[in-house]
Design a protein around this motif. Structure first.
Motif, mmCIF file in Angstrom:
data_model
loop_
_atom_site.group_PDB
_atom_site.id
_atom_site.type_symbol
_atom_site.label_atom_id
_atom_site.label_comp_id
_atom_site.label_asym_id
_atom_site.label_seq_id
_atom_site.Cartn_x
_atom_site.Cartn_y
_atom_site.Cartn_z
ATOM 1 N N ILE A 114 0.856 -1.186 0.000
ATOM 2 C CA ILE A 114 0.000 0.000 0.000
ATOM 3 C C ILE A 114 0.892 1.236 0.000
ATOM 4 O O ILE A 114 1.781 1.368 0.850
ATOM 5 C CB ILE A 114 -0.923 0.016 1.229
ATOM 6 C CG1 ILE A 114 -1.743 -1.278 1.302
ATOM 7 C CG2 ILE A 114 -1.837 1.237 1.211
ATOM 8 C CD1 ILE A 114 -2.494 -1.449 2.613
ATOM 9 N N TYR A 115 0.666 2.134 -0.946
ATOM 10 C CA TYR A 115 1.468 3.353 -1.064
ATOM 11 C C TYR A 115 0.537 4.556 -1.017
ATOM 12 O O TYR A 115 -0.426 4.640 -1.790
ATOM 13 C CB TYR A 115 2.262 3.344 -2.372
ATOM 14 C CG TYR A 115 3.198 4.518 -2.536
ATOM 15 C CD1 TYR A 115 4.349 4.627 -1.762
ATOM 16 C CD2 TYR A 115 2.940 5.521 -3.467
ATOM 17 C CE1 TYR A 115 5.219 5.701 -1.908
ATOM 18 C CE2 TYR A 115 3.806 6.601 -3.615
ATOM 19 C CZ TYR A 115 4.935 6.684 -2.840
ATOM 20 O OH TYR A 115 5.794 7.756 -2.978
ATOM 21 N N VAL A 116 0.807 5.506 -0.111
ATOM 22 C CA VAL A 116 -0.044 6.694 0.020
ATOM 23 C C VAL A 116 0.820 7.954 0.063
ATOM 24 O O VAL A 116 1.981 7.928 0.473
ATOM 25 C CB VAL A 116 -0.935 6.637 1.285
ATOM 26 C CG1 VAL A 116 -1.775 5.371 1.307
ATOM 27 C CG2 VAL A 116 -0.112 6.751 2.550
ATOM 28 N N THR A 130 1.700 17.575 -2.701
ATOM 29 C CA THR A 130 1.694 16.338 -1.939
ATOM 30 C C THR A 130 0.412 15.586 -2.288
ATOM 31 O O THR A 130 -0.691 16.103 -2.108
ATOM 32 C CB THR A 130 1.765 16.607 -0.433
ATOM 33 O OG1 THR A 130 3.001 17.287 -0.138
ATOM 34 C CG2 THR A 130 1.736 15.311 0.356
ATOM 35 N N PHE A 131 0.580 14.387 -2.813
ATOM 36 C CA PHE A 131 -0.553 13.615 -3.326
ATOM 37 C C PHE A 131 -1.441 13.099 -2.195
ATOM 38 O O PHE A 131 -0.946 12.730 -1.122
ATOM 39 C CB PHE A 131 -0.040 12.419 -4.138
ATOM 40 C CG PHE A 131 0.323 12.759 -5.557
ATOM 41 C CD1 PHE A 131 -0.294 12.124 -6.617
ATOM 42 C CD2 PHE A 131 1.290 13.721 -5.839
ATOM 43 C CE1 PHE A 131 0.034 12.431 -7.935
ATOM 44 C CE2 PHE A 131 1.636 14.035 -7.144
ATOM 45 C CZ PHE A 131 1.001 13.392 -8.196
ATOM 46 N N GLY A 132 -2.736 13.054 -2.473
ATOM 47 C CA GLY A 132 -3.694 12.494 -1.529
ATOM 48 C C GLY A 132 -4.225 11.152 -1.992
ATOM 49 O O GLY A 132 -5.364 10.803 -1.703
ATOM 50 N N ALA A 133 -3.409 10.394 -2.705
ATOM 51 C CA ALA A 133 -3.849 9.136 -3.309
ATOM 52 C C ALA A 133 -3.383 7.939 -2.500
ATOM 53 O O ALA A 133 -2.423 8.001 -1.728
ATOM 54 C CB ALA A 133 -3.307 9.028 -4.734
ATOM 55 N N MET A 134 -4.084 6.811 -2.701
ATOM 56 C CA MET A 134 -3.663 5.506 -2.213
ATOM 57 C C MET A 134 -3.646 4.552 -3.395
ATOM 58 O O MET A 134 -4.655 4.380 -4.086
ATOM 59 C CB MET A 134 -4.607 4.957 -1.142
ATOM 60 C CG MET A 134 -4.294 3.503 -0.735
ATOM 61 S SD MET A 134 -5.516 2.799 0.402
ATOM 62 C CE MET A 134 -5.119 3.692 1.914
ATOM 63 N N ASP A 163 -7.795 12.048 -1.330
ATOM 64 C CA ASP A 163 -8.407 12.410 -0.056
ATOM 65 C C ASP A 163 -7.368 13.206 0.710
ATOM 66 O O ASP A 163 -6.235 12.746 0.888
ATOM 67 C CB ASP A 163 -8.822 11.159 0.731
ATOM 68 C CG ASP A 163 -9.690 11.494 1.939
ATOM 69 O OD1 ASP A 163 -9.263 12.332 2.763
ATOM 70 O OD2 ASP A 163 -10.783 10.922 2.063
ATOM 71 N N ASP A 164 -7.717 14.407 1.160
ATOM 72 C CA ASP A 164 -6.749 15.270 1.831
ATOM 73 C C ASP A 164 -6.143 14.625 3.078
ATOM 74 O O ASP A 164 -5.044 14.984 3.491
ATOM 75 C CB ASP A 164 -7.391 16.607 2.200
ATOM 76 C CG ASP A 164 -7.516 17.539 1.010
ATOM 77 O OD1 ASP A 164 -6.840 17.296 -0.013
ATOM 78 O OD2 ASP A 164 -8.302 18.510 1.091
ATOM 79 N N ALA A 165 -6.851 13.676 3.679
ATOM 80 C CA ALA A 165 -6.316 12.997 4.856
ATOM 81 C C ALA A 165 -5.061 12.203 4.530
ATOM 82 O O ALA A 165 -4.242 11.926 5.412
ATOM 83 C CB ALA A 165 -7.373 12.077 5.462
ATOM 84 N N LEU A 166 -4.884 11.838 3.249
ATOM 85 C CA LEU A 166 -3.729 11.058 2.825
ATOM 86 C C LEU A 166 -2.625 11.930 2.239
ATOM 87 O O LEU A 166 -1.555 11.415 1.879
ATOM 88 C CB LEU A 166 -4.142 10.019 1.780
ATOM 89 C CG LEU A 166 -5.189 8.993 2.207
ATOM 90 C CD1 LEU A 166 -5.497 8.051 1.047
ATOM 91 C CD2 LEU A 166 -4.729 8.208 3.436
ATOM 92 N N GLY A 185 2.410 11.301 11.691
ATOM 93 C CA GLY A 185 3.345 12.397 11.472
ATOM 94 C C GLY A 185 3.424 12.840 10.029
ATOM 95 O O GLY A 185 2.486 12.701 9.248
ATOM 96 N N GLY A 186 4.589 13.399 9.648
ATOM 97 C CA GLY A 186 4.785 13.890 8.291
ATOM 98 C C GLY A 186 4.271 15.301 8.097
ATOM 99 O O GLY A 186 3.798 15.956 9.027
ATOM 100 N N ASN A 187 4.353 15.761 6.867
ATOM 101 C CA ASN A 187 3.887 17.106 6.555
ATOM 102 C C ASN A 187 3.361 17.151 5.132
ATOM 103 O O ASN A 187 3.295 16.121 4.450
ATOM 104 C CB ASN A 187 5.002 18.139 6.767
ATOM 105 C CG ASN A 187 6.186 17.911 5.852
ATOM 106 O OD1 ASN A 187 6.309 16.870 5.210
ATOM 107 N ND2 ASN A 187 7.073 18.883 5.778
ATOM 108 N N ARG A 188 2.967 18.330 4.713
ATOM 109 C CA ARG A 188 2.422 18.522 3.371
ATOM 110 C C ARG A 188 3.094 19.728 2.734
ATOM 111 O O ARG A 188 3.055 20.837 3.272
ATOM 112 C CB ARG A 188 0.905 18.725 3.427
ATOM 113 C CG ARG A 188 0.266 18.953 2.069
ATOM 114 C CD ARG A 188 -1.253 18.979 2.161
ATOM 115 N NE ARG A 188 -1.852 19.182 0.835
ATOM 116 C CZ ARG A 188 -3.152 19.073 0.578
ATOM 117 N NH1 ARG A 188 -4.006 18.768 1.552
ATOM 118 N NH2 ARG A 188 -3.611 19.267 -0.652
#
Length: 237
Positions: A114-116, A130-134, A163-166, A185-188
């Protein structure tokens, strides 16, 4: 050369010193020269997608030039130092562009990778975002396809186009108890990455986002925030 790092821990090691040893492997000359991508393993073969082919990004000008995007899917047999590859050309553009991103989050679960998220060029907006895809890969299937030189598409799916959550880069994707996924964590980044703070639209998530994946998108998204999660490119366990 491929470097192998071994972390030696003893019980209660979080409160004790630990040692890291690094061994240089000069015999693995055909290993893909990539960083910041995703990797999975099946039957001794390594699968590599996404990431970049150059080293540390620049801090001025075009920090992430498109010619250094990883434009292939690689399979590598470390036992025989054999490498196979297949181009992303010809795939659905939404999937191909997602695999050209860097520093996304990934998780191996069963036979799936799974890559998001990830940072890269989005054709529809003609800029870096920053992609919002899965996107999900069937690891055994796509390894066989790369080696045989057959179509990759039957072994790929994109359950979440956006999806912005991703939309996260530099975080971690893990499986939490009960099978829910957790994005930590992480950022956008949106826009070109340059050193001027006024030119970089950067937002840290400072969050753990847990969710399930349903037939029509993310389900039951829950977010826990904490300033201690103002981090990227770190470790999560």
């Amino acid at each position: 050369a491929l470097l192998a790092a071994t972390l030696a821990l003893t019980p209660g090691a979080f409160a004790q010193p630990f040692a890291v040893s690094v061994v240089e492997r000069t015999d693995l000359t055909n290993a893909p020269a990539l960083h910041s991508g995703a990797v999975a393993e099946h039957d001794g073969l390594w699968l590599f997608v996404a990431g970049r082919t150059n080293g540390l990004h620049a801090f001025f000008g075009d920090a992430f030039p498109r010619e250094s995007e990883n434009d292939s899917v690689f399979v590598y047999d470390r036992a025989t130092d054999t490498r196979w590859s297949a181009s992303l050309d010809g795939l659905d553009p939404a999937i191909a562009n997602h695999f050209r991103t860097t520093n996304g989050q990934f998780l191996s679960r069963g036979d799936s990778l799974i890559y998001v998220g990830g940072y890269g060029h989005r054709e529809t907006e003609a800029e870096k975002v920053t992609f919002g895809a899965m996107t999900v890969l069937d690891v055994p299937g796509i390894i066989d396809a790369v080696i045989a030189g057959t179509d990759l598409a039957p072994h790929l799916s994109q359950p979440i186009v956006w999806d912005d959550a991703l939309a996260v880069t530099g975080g971690h994707l893990v499986e939490s108890p009960g099978g829910r996924l957790a994005l930590i964590g992480g950022n956008r980044f949106d826009g070109e990455y340059i050193t001027s703070p006024s030119a970089v639209q950067q937002v840290y998530t400072e969050a753990i986002r847990t969710f399930d994946v349903g037939a029509s998108g993310l389900v039951d998204v829950e977010e826990t925030t904490d300033p201690e999660l103002h981090r990227r490119d770190g470790n999560a366990a």
